[in-house]
Design a protein around this motif. Structure first.
Motif, PDB file in Angstrom:
ATOM      1  N   MET A   1       0.696  -1.046   0.004  1.00  0.00           N
ATOM      2  CA  MET A   1       0.041   0.252   0.161  1.00  0.00           C
ATOM      3  C   MET A   1       0.788   1.356  -0.179  1.00  0.00           C
ATOM      4  N   ILE A   2       0.308   2.384  -0.463  1.00  0.00           N
ATOM      5  CA  ILE A   2       1.200   3.272  -0.249  1.00  0.00           C
ATOM      6  C   ILE A   2      -0.093   4.673   0.139  1.00  0.00           C
TER       7      ILE A   2
ATOM      8  N   GLU B   1       1.192   8.023   2.318  1.00  0.00           N
ATOM      9  CA  GLU B   1       1.492  10.036   2.270  1.00  0.00           C
ATOM     10  C   GLU B   1       1.776  10.890   3.439  1.00  0.00           C
TER      11      GLU B   1
ATOM     12  N   LYS C   1       6.937   9.749   0.705  1.00  0.00           N
ATOM     13  CA  LYS C   1       5.564   8.630   0.118  1.00  0.00           C
ATOM     14  C   LYS C   1       6.763   7.910  -0.346  1.00  0.00           C
TER      15      LYS C   1
ATOM     16  N   GLU D   1       5.940   2.938  -0.636  1.00  0.00           N
ATOM     17  CA  GLU D   1       5.045   1.541  -0.367  1.00  0.00           C
ATOM     18  C   GLU D   1       5.382   1.220   1.279  1.00  0.00           C
TER      19      GLU D   1
ATOM     20  N   ASN E   1      -1.948  -3.539   4.615  1.00  0.00           N
ATOM     21  CA  ASN E   1      -2.331  -3.997   2.980  1.00  0.00           C
ATOM     22  C   ASN E   1      -4.374  -4.349   3.111  1.00  0.00           C
TER      23      ASN E   1
ATOM     24  N   ASP F   1      -8.691   2.834  -1.266  1.00  0.00           N
ATOM     25  CA  ASP F   1      -8.048   2.133  -2.398  1.00  0.00           C
ATOM     26  C   ASP F   1      -6.948   1.727  -2.311  1.00  0.00           C
ATOM     27  N   ASN F   2      -6.355   1.311  -1.246  1.00  0.00           N
ATOM     28  CA  ASN F   2      -4.588   0.686  -0.580  1.00  0.00           C
ATOM     29  C   ASN F   2      -4.256   1.900  -0.395  1.00  0.00           C
ATOM     30  N   LYS F   3      -4.796   3.553  -0.748  1.00  0.00           N
ATOM     31  CA  LYS F   3      -3.763   4.322  -0.246  1.00  0.00           C
ATOM     32  C   LYS F   3      -4.115   5.149   0.968  1.00  0.00           C
TER      33      LYS F   3
ATOM     34  N   ILE G   1      -3.309   8.184   3.068  1.00  0.00           N
ATOM     35  CA  ILE G   1      -2.667  10.058   3.033  1.00  0.00           C
ATOM     36  C   ILE G   1      -3.425  10.458   4.497  1.00  0.00           C
TER      37      ILE G   1
END
Length: 93
Positions: A1-2, A4, A14, A16, A33, A85-87, A89
């Protein structure tokens, strides 16, 4: 997952990641994840980031504390987090 992480001054990180532990107002919680979508408020504490590779900019590297080769922490005063969506922030103060 990302993940940020953004502060009013700069984008701090930022990349993975494997997991993120955050200081929520109702207690610490971890995101892995494919976690369900979530929006939450953060309180003063440390964000714990676990990843296989860390790539910090020279300007922001001093904000992070190395625990081991795969774990760093970042102290925050407050913030918000959104996972979708696996991101992830994080808006941090």
């Amino acid at each position: 997952m990302i993940l940020e992480i953004v502060s009013p001054e700069a984008k701090l990180f930022k990349g993975e990641v494997t997991s993120v532990t955050l200081p929520g107002v109702d207690g610490s919680f971890q995101i892995l994840n494919h976690h369900a979508a979530i929006v939450s408020i953060l309180k003063e504490g440390k964000i714990k980031i676990v990843a296989s590779i860390f790539d910090f900019s020279p300007e922001t590297a001093a904000n992070f504390v190395k625990i081991n080769d795969q774990t760093y922490t970042l102290k925050i005063n407050s913030g918000t987090i959104e996972m979708k969506d696996n991101k992830i922030i994080v808006l941090a103060d």
